[in-house]
Design a protein around this motif. Structure first.
Motif, PDB file in Angstrom:
ATOM      1  N   LYS A  90      75.645  20.398  46.867  1.00  0.00           N
ATOM      2  CA  LYS A  90      76.969  20.766  47.296  1.00  0.00           C
ATOM      3  C   LYS A  90      78.061  20.075  46.456  1.00  0.00           C
ATOM      4  N   GLY A  91      79.236  20.628  46.122  1.00  0.00           N
ATOM      5  CA  GLY A  91      80.018  19.988  45.388  1.00  0.00           C
ATOM      6  C   GLY A  91      80.902  18.704  45.974  1.00  0.00           C
ATOM      7  N   ARG A  92      80.972  17.804  45.269  1.00  0.00           N
ATOM      8  CA  ARG A  92      81.652  16.461  45.922  1.00  0.00           C
ATOM      9  C   ARG A  92      83.169  16.710  46.110  1.00  0.00           C
ATOM     10  N   ILE A 122      61.300  29.372  63.691  1.00  0.00           N
ATOM     11  CA  ILE A 122      61.816  29.653  62.238  1.00  0.00           C
ATOM     12  C   ILE A 122      63.169  29.343  62.284  1.00  0.00           C
ATOM     13  N   GLY A 123      64.030  29.728  63.087  1.00  0.00           N
ATOM     14  CA  GLY A 123      65.696  29.559  63.066  1.00  0.00           C
ATOM     15  C   GLY A 123      65.722  28.186  62.591  1.00  0.00           C
ATOM     16  N   LEU A 124      65.124  26.989  63.489  1.00  0.00           N
ATOM     17  CA  LEU A 124      65.413  25.717  63.166  1.00  0.00           C
ATOM     18  C   LEU A 124      65.001  25.420  61.840  1.00  0.00           C
ATOM     19  N   ILE A 125      63.757  26.068  61.200  1.00  0.00           N
ATOM     20  CA  ILE A 125      63.172  25.559  59.885  1.00  0.00           C
ATOM     21  C   ILE A 125      64.192  26.051  59.008  1.00  0.00           C
ATOM     22  N   LYS A 126      64.653  27.323  59.057  1.00  0.00           N
ATOM     23  CA  LYS A 126      65.315  27.754  58.100  1.00  0.00           C
ATOM     24  C   LYS A 126      66.840  26.770  57.871  1.00  0.00           C
ATOM     25  N   LEU A 127      67.369  26.610  59.046  1.00  0.00           N
ATOM     26  CA  LEU A 127      68.372  25.800  59.022  1.00  0.00           C
ATOM     27  C   LEU A 127      68.461  24.289  58.413  1.00  0.00           C
ATOM     28  N   THR A 128      67.127  23.862  58.744  1.00  0.00           N
ATOM     29  CA  THR A 128      66.844  22.413  58.257  1.00  0.00           C
ATOM     30  C   THR A 128      66.649  22.672  56.508  1.00  0.00           C
ATOM     31  N   ILE A 129      66.077  23.703  56.159  1.00  0.00           N
ATOM     32  CA  ILE A 129      66.059  23.711  54.692  1.00  0.00           C
ATOM     33  C   ILE A 129      67.229  24.063  53.906  1.00  0.00           C
ATOM     34  N   LEU A 130      68.152  24.801  54.513  1.00  0.00           N
ATOM     35  CA  LEU A 130      69.636  25.064  54.116  1.00  0.00           C
ATOM     36  C   LEU A 130      70.551  23.912  54.169  1.00  0.00           C
ATOM     37  N   PHE A 131      70.380  23.172  55.057  1.00  0.00           N
ATOM     38  CA  PHE A 131      71.335  22.041  55.127  1.00  0.00           C
ATOM     39  C   PHE A 131      70.569  20.958  54.307  1.00  0.00           C
ATOM     40  N   MET A 132      69.508  20.853  53.874  1.00  0.00           N
ATOM     41  CA  MET A 132      68.867  19.977  53.084  1.00  0.00           C
ATOM     42  C   MET A 132      69.405  20.318  51.625  1.00  0.00           C
ATOM     43  N   ARG A 179      85.286  23.043  46.344  1.00  0.00           N
ATOM     44  CA  ARG A 179      84.235  23.849  46.814  1.00  0.00           C
ATOM     45  C   ARG A 179      83.559  24.638  45.659  1.00  0.00           C
ATOM     46  N   THR A 180      82.420  24.786  45.448  1.00  0.00           N
ATOM     47  CA  THR A 180      81.665  25.569  44.594  1.00  0.00           C
ATOM     48  C   THR A 180      81.396  27.044  45.135  1.00  0.00           C
ATOM     49  N   ALA A 181      80.701  27.728  44.285  1.00  0.00           N
ATOM     50  CA  ALA A 181      79.971  28.978  44.589  1.00  0.00           C
ATOM     51  C   ALA A 181      78.936  28.924  45.637  1.00  0.00           C
ATOM     52  N   PHE A 182      78.325  27.601  45.150  1.00  0.00           N
ATOM     53  CA  PHE A 182      77.144  27.177  46.044  1.00  0.00           C
ATOM     54  C   PHE A 182      77.381  26.951  47.642  1.00  0.00           C
ATOM     55  N   VAL A 219      68.181  13.985  43.107  1.00  0.00           N
ATOM     56  CA  VAL A 219      68.820  14.865  41.954  1.00  0.00           C
ATOM     57  C   VAL A 219      69.939  14.227  41.741  1.00  0.00           C
ATOM     58  N   ALA A 220      70.523  14.566  40.575  1.00  0.00           N
ATOM     59  CA  ALA A 220      72.025  14.258  40.220  1.00  0.00           C
ATOM     60  C   ALA A 220      72.550  15.593  39.917  1.00  0.00           C
ATOM     61  N   VAL A 221      73.553  15.957  40.395  1.00  0.00           N
ATOM     62  CA  VAL A 221      74.235  17.367  40.306  1.00  0.00           C
ATOM     63  C   VAL A 221      75.554  17.286  39.471  1.00  0.00           C
ATOM     64  N   ASN A 222      75.372  18.040  38.124  1.00  0.00           N
ATOM     65  CA  ASN A 222      76.532  17.927  37.299  1.00  0.00           C
ATOM     66  C   ASN A 222      76.711  16.450  37.021  1.00  0.00           C
ATOM     67  N   GLY A 223      75.609  15.788  36.716  1.00  0.00           N
ATOM     68  CA  GLY A 223      75.826  14.572  36.140  1.00  0.00           C
ATOM     69  C   GLY A 223      76.346  13.531  37.137  1.00  0.00           C
ATOM     70  N   ARG A 224      76.686  13.797  38.311  1.00  0.00           N
ATOM     71  CA  ARG A 224      76.946  13.080  39.374  1.00  0.00           C
ATOM     72  C   ARG A 224      75.686  12.914  40.550  1.00  0.00           C
TER      73      ARG A 224
END
Length: 357
Positions: free
Chosen positions: A115-117, A99-109, A120-123, A351-356
């Motif tokens: 993530k901001g390019r 379960i720990g590895l699955i959660k970390l896989t999803i979070l890093f995905m 740093r963003t709130a995300f 996906v494209a984040v904020n147009g990037r």
């Protein structure tokens, strides 16, 4: 036994490993041909898959040997209770890692997608906080599962009395593990929903993203049911003669039946969670499976058949020459346009984040 029996335990033990291997294969295919950059989630998903498959195989083997998936019998021997205790001990350690590895896989995905390019963003901060919490949850409960009985882990499977007297409150420990796990599941489920307003994607991408969210909802529900099960088992007095979990009543002496229900829902949470972790990386492959050419051929089929019939009737010799001409026309009509060397803009990324991108 009710819905948790030898058949249902064997079914989930076979189904989820097969789906896990297929999901990983599709994920690897999509990674190889679309974006061959090895990310953190691509590394974590491999041991997560191995643990998911191993747990399913173990469930099937132990079900077929009648160790789980049935009710404890009066003639059950001490040796069988010992095997059940060892199996349970190993499964609790494995389930925390999986379960720990699955959660970390999803979070890093999520981090790779949102993530901001440039800054740093709130995300970024929220995502790193969740990564840290999941890592701490995994390490803490892995340590507690291994050393719940101190320097003598055998006390956890030798007998019911040794488990109660020589170990910490394992029911309370597993309840806390399930509660914190569900809270983290809920946070992981909400995190991308907050970011969806920043996405710039077409309708197809929205459908793919919605599929991810839908699967995440199933994982949250599975975690919730497991949490409720442990809470019910903890708050009930174990000195009573019966215990009720998720609407099913067992004699308190039926350790096999109680453990089977807990393991059933624990493995469902693991299996669904792993499939959720593989869906986004597999989206590129699903994107390439287009029904457009097939639907176009089906729409043209009635007119092509009508044209063929009319020319055949006008031919005095049964339309031999016209038939060949018509067949050539039909083949030309239904021939899909060549797309060699062409790559659509949708292939650039999920996906494209904020147009990037």
């Amino acid at each position: 036994m009710t819905y948790v029996n030898a058949a249902s335990m064997s079914a989930v033990g076979v189904l989820f490993p097969v789906l896990a291997v297929l999901a990983l294969a599709v994920r690897v295919y999509g990674w190889r041909y679309h974006s061959p950059i090895f990310e953190v989630d691509d590394v974590l998903v491999i041991p997560a898959c191995a643990l998911t498959v191993a747990a399913g195989v173990a469930l099937v083997i132990r079900t077929q040997t009648h160790l789980i998936g049935a009710n404890s019998q009066a003639e059950s021997t001490a040796a069988e209770s010992l095997k059940l205790g060892k199996f349970e001990y190993a499964l609790w350690i494995g389930h925390v890692l999986a379960i720990g590895l699955i959660k970390l896989t999803i979070l890093f995905m999520f981090r790779r997608l949102f993530k901001g390019r440039a800054y740093r963003t709130a995300f970024d901060y929220a995502n790193w906080i969740l990564v840290t919490l999941v890592a701490l949850w995994t390490v803490a409960f892995l340590f507690l599962d291994i050393f719940a009985c101190g320097a003598t882990p055998s006390a956890s499977w030798e007998s019911w009395n040794s488990l109660r007297n020589a170990c910490i409150d394992t029911f309370g420990m597993q309840t806390g593990c399930a509660v914190f796990s569900w809270v983290l599941d809920l946070a992981i489920f909400v995190e991308p929903l907050v970011m969806i307003r920043t996405l710039n994607m077409n309708k197809k991408r929205k459908i793919q993203t919605s599929l991810v969210f839908l699967c995440s909802g199933f994982a949250v529900v599975a975690g919730l049911l497991r949490m409720i099960l442990w809470i019910q088992a903890t708050i009930q007095d174990i000195t009573r003669s019966i215990i009720t979990v998720l609407g099913t009543t067992f004699p308190i002496s039926d350790q096999q039946g109680i453990i089977s229900v807990v393991l059933f829902w624990t493995y469902i949470e693991i299996g669904i969670g792993f499939l959720v972790a593989c869906v986004p990386r597999s989206a590129w492959v699903l994107d390439k499976v287009s029904l457009g050419p097939v639907l176009s051929k089906l729409r043209l089929l009635p007119s092509s058949v009508s044209l063929l019939t009319k020319k055949y009737r006008r031919s005095p010799r049964g339309g031999k020459d016209d038939m060949g001409q018509t067949q050539g026309s039909w083949a030309t009509t239904l021939q899909p346009e060549p797309s060699w060397g062409h790559r659509s803009n949708d292939d650039v990324g999920l996906v494209a984040v904020n147009g990037r991108v």
